[in-house]
Every structure is written in C-alpha cells, then in structure tokens.
Scaffold this active site. Structure first.
Site, mmCIF file in Angstrom:
data_model
loop_
_atom_site.group_PDB
_atom_site.id
_atom_site.type_symbol
_atom_site.label_atom_id
_atom_site.label_comp_id
_atom_site.label_asym_id
_atom_site.label_seq_id
_atom_site.Cartn_x
_atom_site.Cartn_y
_atom_site.Cartn_z
ATOM 1 C CE LYS A 193 40.173 39.299 41.457
ATOM 2 N NZ LYS A 193 39.278 40.496 41.612
ATOM 3 C CD GLU A 196 37.719 43.016 42.146
ATOM 4 O OE1 GLU A 196 37.037 42.215 41.349
ATOM 5 O OE2 GLU A 196 38.938 43.605 41.951
#
Lengths: 416, 416
Positions: free
Chosen positions: A248, A196
C-alpha cells in the site's frame, strides 16, 4: 445559488457557487498558490491575500505557500468566515465583481499540486461489501467478515509520504511475491496491481484525548476522492500478521480539490441499520455519511475510457466521523492534515465494486472494456480516473477527476 | 578518548567523548535548545551557533528551534564535520576549553524534550524469539512463526503523533475489549497494558525509489531506545485482518539522546545465520547490527526498581538497514525524521524477554519483583525504565534512560 462566473451556473458543472473547493495550483510565477474553484476558473487566493482583498484574522500570509494546511489550523469559525466571504464575492449580485476578474485563472491547462501537507494517513475498511468480497477471496466464505468487523471500524496506518495529487504517474512496484504453489518468494515486479476507490476525510483541527463522534465531525475540514493503489500479490504474502505494508506504500492519489464539509451538508445521509448494536462511543448524533455518486474509469494507453464501476459513498458501514472518533480512543493525538481513507467503496452489485480484485474476482472473471480488451488488474499504460459528485437540485458538487497513469516497473530498481 | 569534562572519563559514564549524542533540552530562557551530552553536562549547541562558535556550511540557525531535524537534512558529510568539530572542542587537549565552559549546562535537573520531529513511524517485528513467543500465544505453536517471517522483515506503520520523549507520563488507554468467552466487546480501560523493549533507528536523509541495504545504512542518522507501549487486550481483538492500530497508538517513548551511528561503529555485529536464504535485495554488505546491552526496570509507585529483563540488540534477525531497504521496495518515499522500531528485543531465555506478555506468558506466570509483588502486565503507578549501552574497552556508549510512568485510565474519557 448563482455566480457571475457563468460556467458555474451550468447544471452539470462540478464547481458551482455551492461548492467552492480548495486546491493548490502552479501560478504564472511558477509558485504554488492557493485557489478556490468556481466554474471553469480558479480564484487565486494567495494573490488576493497578498493584495489585501482577503485577510484571515490577525494572521499574515496564511496562503503564502500555496498550501491549505495553515488555514485548516484556524478552525471551523475561520473556515466559515472565509467561505462566507468568498461566496459573497462570487455571487451573481456581488457589487464589485470586476475587482476580482484579475484574480481569476482559467482552470484549463493549470497544473494542480497537493492542496495540503499530509501529516499522517490512515486507511479504513468500512465497506461491508468490499470486506465481504475480499474476505471471501483471502480467507474463504465462512471467514469473510472478520469477527470484529461489525464492532470495530477496522483501520491501519498508511504512509503519508506516498500520497500524491491527481495527475501524478504511478510506477508499478517491485516486491516480494510468492506463488501459491511455490516454496519461496521471489523479488519481482507486482503482477496484480490494483486500485481502490475511496473517499478521504481531512482532519482540520487537532485533538489530544478521545473525542466523541460529534466532536470528530467538527474536526473534519473536507473530503477528497482517493485512489489507494494496491499491489495484491505483495499484500497476500506480507499482510499476516501485522497488516498491509509495502503493498500500500507505492502511491495513494487524491483529487486536486478538497470539498469543504459545508458544501456537503445538504447531502448528509445515515449509515445503515446495525445487525449488531454499536458501542456507545460510536453512536452518531445525526447523519454522518454523504450521498456522493462515484465512478471509476479505465483508459488503456491511447484508447478510449470505459467506466468500470458506478457506486455511492452512502453504502459505507462507518462514517469518517465514527472512524476519527475510534482513532482517538487510545488517546492517539490527531493533527491538522491527517487524512482518513474510507476503505474501498463497493456496492452490492458487481458493477458497483471499487477494486479490480473484486470486479474480476481475483482474476477469475476479467472485466471487458469497451475496446474489447479485458482486465483482471491494471496494466502498464492504463489511466485510472475516479469521479464523484453530490447531486443537488439543479446543481452538483464535484471533486474534479482523480487520475493516475500506470508506468511500467523499473527494469532494475537499484540501477543508478 | 578523554575529555576535559572529567565525569566523561569514568568507565561507567554513558556519555564519554566517544559518544556525543544529540538531545533537546529546555534552556534557562525556557526555550528548547539543541545539546550534546558529555559526562554529566550538556553542551548548548543552540547558543554556540548563535554566538558563532559553530556554523553549519552556509546555513543559518540550524539549531535555532532546539530540534535536530534540520541538521539531519544536511547529510552524512555535515554530520561527520560537526562530530569532528565537537570532538576536538571537548578533547582533553583542546586548546581553548575555557571558552566552552559558559556553554555547559549541568544535566541534573534539566528537562529533556523530543530531540527531533518524527515524520512517520514504522514498527517492525524482527525479534525471532519475540515473534515465536507471541505467535505461540496468539495462534498456537504450529503457527508460531508466520510463513513469511524468514523472508520478509515484517513491519507496520505506527502513529508518529504518539511518540513521546522519556519522562512523559503514559495514561492507560480505553478501548474495545472482548473476553474470549464473551459474545460482544465492551468499551473499557485496557487491562493488559504492556511494554515493548526496542531500538529505534532514525532516518536522516530522504529517498525516493528503492535503496540497497548499504544505501539504507548510510541514510540512518542514529539510534534511540524505544518503549512501544502496547494494549494487549485491545490488540488481540482488533488486529485481524489489518494489523495493530489503537493498541499501539497510546504512546511510544524514546530515550532523550540520539546516539550517532558513528559512535556505534566499533560495536557492529552480524545478523544470524539464515535457515532460509535471503532474497538478494536484503543481503548485507557487512555487519549491520550492534552489540548493545539492554535492560528493563520496573518500579511500583514509590518503591524500588526491579530489573525484569536483560538482553541485547545483537539477537535481532533483521537489521535496521535491512528494514529500511525493505521499506523502500515499493517505491515508498522515506523522509528525514522517519523512525523505524526494531521490533521487541527478546533473547532466548525467559529473563531476556522484552515484553511482559512474554515474561508472564500471557499472565499465566506472573513476574515476581524484588518487593515481593507480582506483575502479569504493568499496573497504574509503575515506572518502566529502559537502559542500554555498548561496552567499549574502558568506556561505554549509552542512550540515557527511557522512562515512563503509567497513570490510571480516565474515569470518563469524554468528560470535559
């Protein structure tokens, strides 16, 4: 602004006198030292402090540990004084440049370390194109943008312990995966490992109660590039109802250099027109976003890199100052070293997306690299590199590359 | 086990020789000191170390700052050696008890402080009755338990900066609220402020890669009572899709005493039979839960307390060791001082629920107090108190009360 460090004056140099970002590098002695980037050199601030060329107020050994956290706690006046002092020392007209030559370390071959100690890490979701794309894939086009999205700078707490500096290898994680047609999950290596592209805002000074957007902006010390590595298959199975967790927590890479907010002042720009009015506490007293050109490069193991995305931080819907103000509404104390991820930065076009999930539309439209290979997600051996800079008139302000190479998953994560 | 501190031998004393929990208190000098609770007294460990009565390995001044974090990093062998030493010193047959009298501080009137530095804080969701109740209210009975719940120890990262010690007042937060029939949210004080009765597990030693449940259990230093204050109206509006954020960031209160895992050994019990087989990495090598009786008291301002819930930690579906093992699957590094909340502890009966949201079924069935007043959620001036103990044969192991008084919301959160 021109420096006596010649390389700093090249128009495409990321580290001109206008920038002067903060990093930590391993010095000759093997110890972490604080450094300021100028051209192709690093000014060794830790040694300068030791030798009395720099002193912060009455404080001693602010830079001793090669970490900028202590410096951040001194606050905006100290940041400005330090920046003015270093700017004067490195200016082409500086009277005693030769005194500094001994404190210059060539950037080439230097190992960069974490520039600060991450206190806590929060990741936001402020890219409208990203939220719409992911929402469409996860929940269908009619539920693409959550009902709260235009009102709330949506964020969740990430894991500070997993933040690493550029250059750190990232190992593909194991996790619980459940195929859509399977009844039960399996525990296996992640198959949909992703990146990301984000900007990270670093909180410099602490707060106790709620702060305004203007106060929040004053608390921000600087910005880094950020790659929030994401295990999409783990995420899809775990994220309801309490949000992303292990998907994450493998790693979040940041650029080695923290660009001071002061260096980005000329590049301020506004968040977009609102289709829904913002609540008062989120109103911005001025432009709080920045015009920073960003790109993502992907290089398969031993092969040439392809730039797979080009976008700009200026597409975001909420600024870091708005996010930080929102973060304090509950009375949540914020501390020096807290880091706020912007959320994935995707522009409106396909070539402007900040995650492979979006670029390949969940794997349905793989990205073709210059080598002829295709990618739906990152593969073992791939090196991912984020780059970013603000373009001034004849100069640019950059962050240094934010890179990470993907290592294969462990064969048995519990083998000792 | 009997101590020469007489009060410790009473059958209902929370701090017998079998317990010896770790706390931080403000000493005569005004400085935080490390202390061990025994009966109605606190053994001043910081002063003992200074005077050479206790020394940890070759380390100096482990207890100097009145914080147990440094001690935790020394690991299980050091924890056991310290516990054995203090047990011997406080035993009724201790040869030189009189030498210790000067290191005893009466508990009464002592101010307790945070016993350790919270590195990062993770909150789980391991109570099946709680998850079913909340799921029914938020998503309807057919979606009560999320599809992943029986496979994944669901958790999210909380905010370490908001963890406070028992006795700290908690101010009702502001936040974004959206009434079900409203088009847009307002920014206003929370109207549905709640508690969550939980146990907190404190990580004592760090890890880098994935760890097994047995390894995770060995990493745990001890347990505290935990009240995870929750703004239900903020939560309902903000939690999709990335989970609770500001609704959980006002405060999390913990008991002043960390009960060592060693003191809880006699009270181990097993997690329940599984209706869905667990993945191998979550299998427990032995009983990892504890039989700890818990209760919640609510006292309106200036009035007598009503016990509004009685339950037990032994109802949980996942143990802290399982949660910690799951937390590391992605490679997430865990550190000394990380705290893991169990999730709200609710038993199957109405009188056994751990949150007012459940007790009052979202406000539809308010709880009646002994004073005749009713409560759907907590009101300004209410003092909430969690208590807990494991019951041994003629003794009990307690945590000290975990209290917090609710202050009214600020009139204007941005007034300076």
């Amino acid at each position: 602004m021109r420096s006596w460090v010649e390389a700093a004056n090249a128009p495409d140099c990321e580290f001109p006198l206008n920038n002067l970002p903060y990093g930590s590098f391993r010095s000759e002695s093997g110890e972490p030292h604080c450094g300021v980037a100028i051209g192709d050199m690093i000014l060794d601030v830790t040694r300068m402090e030791r030798d009395g060329l720099i002193q912060m107020e009455d404080e001693e050994e602010i830079f001793f540990y090669g970490d900028w956290t202590e410096f951040m706690t001194l606050g905006p006046a100290a940041w400005a004084a330090f920046r003015a002092r270093v700017t004067a020392l490195l200016d082409e007209d500086a009277p005693d440049a030769e005194k500094l030559v001994g404190y210059m370390v060539p950037m080439a071959g230097t190992e960069m370390l974490m520039p600060f100690t991450v206190a806590e890490y929060t990741d936001f979701y402020a890219g409208k194109h990203h939220a719409s794309n992911v929402g469409t894939m996860f929940r269908g086009p009619e539920n693409a943008l959550p009902a709260n999205w235009l009102s709330v700078p949506i964020g969740y707490n990430g894991r500070a312990s997993s933040v690493v500096v550029s250059g750190t290898d990232v190992r593909r994680p194991w996790g619980q995966l459940k195929a859509p047609d399977a009844d039960l999950p399996v525990f296996a290596p992640c198959k949909r490992f992703d990146i990301e592209l984000e900007m990270g805002a670093i909180v410099g000074t602490s707060s106790e109660g709620p702060v305004t957007v203007a106060e929040a902006d004053a608390m921000i010390f600087g910005y880094v590039l950020m790659n929030d590595w994401s295990a999409r298959d783990i995420q899809a199975w775990e994220y309801q109802p309490l949000g992303p967790f292990q998907s994450k927590a493998t790693a979040t890479s940041i650029s080695p250099w923290i660009v001071p907010k002061a260096a980005l002042e000329p590049f301020r720009c506004s968040t977009p027109e609102r289709e829904r009015p913002l609540l008062d506490y989120l109103e911005e007293p001025g432009p709080m976003l920045y015009d920073i050109a960003l790109e993502v490069g992907l290089a398969p193991d031993g092969k040439a890199e392809t730039v797979i995305s080009r976008t700009n931080y200026n597409v975001m819907y909420y600024s870091a100052a708005q996010q930080l103000a929102h973060h304090t509404t509950s009375g949540c104390p914020m501390n020096t070293g807290d880091m706020l991820g912007s959320g994935t930065i995707s522009g409106p076009e396909k070539g402007q997306r900040g995650a492979l999930l979006e670029m390949s539309w969940g794997g349905k439209e793989p990205v073709t690299l210059d080598t002829g290979e295709t990618r739906s997600f990152v593969e073992d051996g791939d090196t991912l590199t984020l780059r970013g800079h603000a373009q001034g008139d004849g100069y640019r302000v950059g962050f240094g590359a934010c890179t990470g190479k993907v290592l294969p998953a462990l064969e048995d994560p519990y083998a000792r």
